[in-house]
Every structure is written in C-alpha cells, then in structure tokens.
Design a protein around this motif. Structure first.
Motif, mmCIF file in Angstrom:
data_model
loop_
_atom_site.group_PDB
_atom_site.id
_atom_site.type_symbol
_atom_site.label_atom_id
_atom_site.label_comp_id
_atom_site.label_asym_id
_atom_site.label_seq_id
_atom_site.Cartn_x
_atom_site.Cartn_y
_atom_site.Cartn_z
ATOM 1 N N MET A 1 0.492 -1.113 0.235
ATOM 2 C CA MET A 1 -0.404 0.129 0.028
ATOM 3 C C MET A 1 0.804 1.145 -0.397
ATOM 4 N N THR A 2 1.148 2.105 -0.830
ATOM 5 C CA THR A 2 1.389 3.750 -0.620
ATOM 6 C C THR A 2 1.260 4.827 0.119
ATOM 7 N N ARG A 3 2.446 5.198 0.483
ATOM 8 C CA ARG A 3 2.245 5.484 2.181
ATOM 9 C C ARG A 3 1.562 6.642 1.902
ATOM 10 N N ASP A 4 0.504 7.411 2.463
ATOM 11 C CA ASP A 4 -0.029 8.739 2.473
ATOM 12 C C ASP A 4 1.075 9.977 2.872
ATOM 13 N N TRP A 5 2.255 10.622 2.667
ATOM 14 C CA TRP A 5 2.606 11.811 3.462
ATOM 15 C C TRP A 5 2.343 12.372 4.004
ATOM 16 N N TYR A 6 0.821 12.699 3.740
ATOM 17 C CA TYR A 6 0.386 13.974 3.876
ATOM 18 C C TYR A 6 -0.190 13.474 5.450
ATOM 19 N N ALA A 7 -1.382 12.508 5.650
ATOM 20 C CA ALA A 7 -1.531 12.161 6.923
ATOM 21 C C ALA A 7 -0.630 11.617 7.654
ATOM 22 N N TRP A 8 1.125 10.459 6.956
ATOM 23 C CA TRP A 8 1.674 10.710 8.273
ATOM 24 C C TRP A 8 1.732 12.267 9.185
ATOM 25 N N HIS A 9 1.624 13.148 8.738
ATOM 26 C CA HIS A 9 2.281 14.288 9.250
ATOM 27 C C HIS A 9 1.026 13.926 10.892
ATOM 28 N N ASP A 10 -0.350 13.147 10.886
ATOM 29 C CA ASP A 10 -0.496 13.526 11.915
ATOM 30 C C ASP A 10 -0.536 12.931 13.279
ATOM 31 N N ASP A 11 0.880 12.488 13.105
ATOM 32 C CA ASP A 11 1.754 11.901 14.801
ATOM 33 C C ASP A 11 1.889 13.345 14.929
ATOM 34 N N TYR A 12 2.701 14.232 13.733
ATOM 35 C CA TYR A 12 3.222 15.850 14.620
ATOM 36 C C TYR A 12 2.130 16.288 16.779
ATOM 37 N N ASP A 13 1.023 16.345 15.762
ATOM 38 C CA ASP A 13 -0.786 16.432 16.572
ATOM 39 C C ASP A 13 -0.771 15.880 17.630
ATOM 40 N N ARG A 14 0.214 14.584 18.122
ATOM 41 C CA ARG A 14 0.092 14.119 19.171
ATOM 42 C C ARG A 14 0.723 13.697 20.362
ATOM 43 N N ARG A 71 14.787 27.003 1.689
ATOM 44 C CA ARG A 71 14.397 26.596 0.667
ATOM 45 C C ARG A 71 14.083 25.676 0.963
ATOM 46 N N LEU A 72 13.158 24.915 1.046
ATOM 47 C CA LEU A 72 12.187 23.646 1.583
ATOM 48 C C LEU A 72 11.613 23.287 -0.073
ATOM 49 N N VAL A 73 12.246 21.752 0.369
ATOM 50 C CA VAL A 73 11.954 20.592 -1.320
ATOM 51 C C VAL A 73 10.494 19.796 -0.850
ATOM 52 N N GLU A 74 9.752 19.810 -1.232
ATOM 53 C CA GLU A 74 8.657 18.643 -0.599
ATOM 54 C C GLU A 74 8.279 17.989 -2.066
ATOM 55 N N LEU A 75 7.597 16.633 -2.471
ATOM 56 C CA LEU A 75 6.991 16.227 -3.649
ATOM 57 C C LEU A 75 5.651 16.323 -3.526
ATOM 58 N N ASP A 76 5.217 15.977 -2.335
ATOM 59 C CA ASP A 76 4.145 15.824 -1.335
ATOM 60 C C ASP A 76 2.936 17.216 -1.968
ATOM 61 N N PRO A 77 2.583 17.305 -2.974
ATOM 62 C CA PRO A 77 2.202 18.533 -3.355
ATOM 63 C C PRO A 77 1.432 19.448 -2.399
ATOM 64 N N ARG A 78 0.490 18.767 -1.889
ATOM 65 C CA ARG A 78 -0.877 19.108 -0.313
ATOM 66 C C ARG A 78 0.881 19.463 0.625
ATOM 67 N N ASN A 79 1.433 18.787 0.976
ATOM 68 C CA ASN A 79 2.365 18.861 1.914
ATOM 69 C C ASN A 79 2.987 20.467 1.317
ATOM 70 N N VAL A 80 3.064 20.497 0.563
ATOM 71 C CA VAL A 80 3.737 22.098 0.026
ATOM 72 C C VAL A 80 2.697 23.097 0.416
ATOM 73 N N GLU A 81 1.853 22.928 -0.551
ATOM 74 C CA GLU A 81 0.815 24.106 0.170
ATOM 75 C C GLU A 81 0.600 24.263 1.072
#
Length: 217
Positions: A1-14, A71-81
């Motif tokens: 299963m492809t990892r969702d790097w946007y949802a991965w950030h949710d743990d930062y809020d715990r 300069r911050l470089v990131e591939l996932d466009p949702r994280n970029v936004e």
C-alpha cells in the motif's frame, strides 16, 4: 500500500508520539544553531521538508528570522501547500517552498553551501548505502561552520553510530546525538572544514518501496 505522506504528519499533533517528541528536540536544536550563528545573512535548505513543521515555526519566532533565506523542497503537493501557507502566515517572505524531487542536487545549487541543512525524515526510508552517500553530499550542501540536522530511528539494527562515523569521515563534528533511550533519533553535526564541490545533476538517494512495514522516518 502506498504511504500517504500528508496523513503521516498527523502524529505530530499527538503530544506523546515519537514524532511529536522528535519535533520538539529538532526545533530546539535549530533555534540553538541560529542563536550561535555569526552575524549577517544565513542560508537554510530542507530536503524532503514535508509541511515545514521543524524549520518554519522556529524562524517565525526567532530574532534572526529576517537574516535567513531558506528553500524547502517537498514532493507531495498537499504538504507543499501547507508549508507555503505557514510561511506566508509568519511573514517569512524569504522562505521558498518548492514542489519537486528533494534528492536532486540541482535543487540547492544556488543556496549552497548553506548554514543550516535539514535532512529529516530521510535516513529511515532509504538504503544504508544511500544514507552514506547523502552524508557525503551534506559536506557539499553545508558551509564551513554550518550545521546539519538529521533523523533516524534507534530500533535494531541501530545505524546511528555508523552514521556518526560517516559524518566524521566527511569532516563533521558532533553537536548532539540523541541516545537510544530517547527513542527519537535526532542528530546534529557541524562541518569544520571547507565544503566539497556540489556535484551537478546528481541524485543523492532513492526512497525504498512503500510495501515494507512503516518506519518512523
């Protein structure tokens, strides 16, 4: 299963999660490096920057904020936004968030050697040979006296001591490395010698396939 790097950030809020504790330590170390940086303009780059949660909040509140071009470089466009919105809210007009492949050296050519180099969330997700190669590239990305911030889980096999050896071979001295008991795997190294030339058109690393068990980045 492809990892969702946007949802991965949710743990930062715990607050009790390893990622949240790691983020707290990273921010502290970044602030300390800014406190100790010499007067004048500073340059920062972040590879696989995600939502910029490590660097952007520190710059937003730091007295040196207006000295830093980043300069911050990131591939996932949702994280970029998310990162772009955070930089805009903080009024950090010299922070650029780029959507693209962070493994390409050419992404950083005009901002290196940099005073702060963030390689966070990378070493736990690439082959060991790529970790070693990326450490070598850090000696080109980082300025003399500049600081590299990196992360790697402390589970067995624990690669952190070997990574520290690779940084030493590349001309770095340790500033801080978290212990296995901390469980969060934060490393900080400073380049003491002159930076190496940055190789043009080079790919520093490849992320491993997403079908293996998920690791803490």
């Amino acid at each position: 299963m492809t990892r969702d790097w946007y949802a991965w950030h949710d743990d930062y809020d715990r607050p009790d999660s390893p990622l949240s504790r790691r983020l707290t330590e990273l921010r502290q170390r970044i602030a300390e490096a800014l406190d100790q940086a010499p007067p004048g303009p500073l340059r920062a780059i972040s590879l696989c920057a995600g939502q910029g949660r490590d660097l952007i909040p520190v710059l937003a509140d730091h007295p040196r904020r207006d000295d830093v071009t980043a300069r911050l470089v990131e591939l996932d466009p949702r994280n970029v936004e998310v990162a772009r919105a955070a930089a805009a809210r903080a009024g950090l007009t010299a922070v650029e968030v780029v959507a693209g492949d962070a493994a390409q050296t050419d992404r950083y050519a005009d901002l290196t050697p940099a005073d702060l180099v963030l390689v966070c969330g990378v070493f736990g997700n690439i082959p060991d040979a790529d970790v070693r190669a990326t450490v070598g590239h850090c000696a080109a990305l980082c300025a003399t006296g500049g600081t590299v911030f990196w992360t790697r889980h402390r589970r067995e096999p624990d690669l952190v001591p070997t990574i520290c050896d690779w940084f030493a071979e590349a001309g770095f001295t340790p500033v801080a490395v978290s212990s296995p008991a901390d469980g969060v795997g934060v490393g900080v190294h400073r380049l003491t010698g002159p930076p190496r030339p940055l190789a043009a058109g080079t790919r520093m690393f490849e992320f491993v396939g997403d079908d293996r068990p998920e690791e803490q980045k």
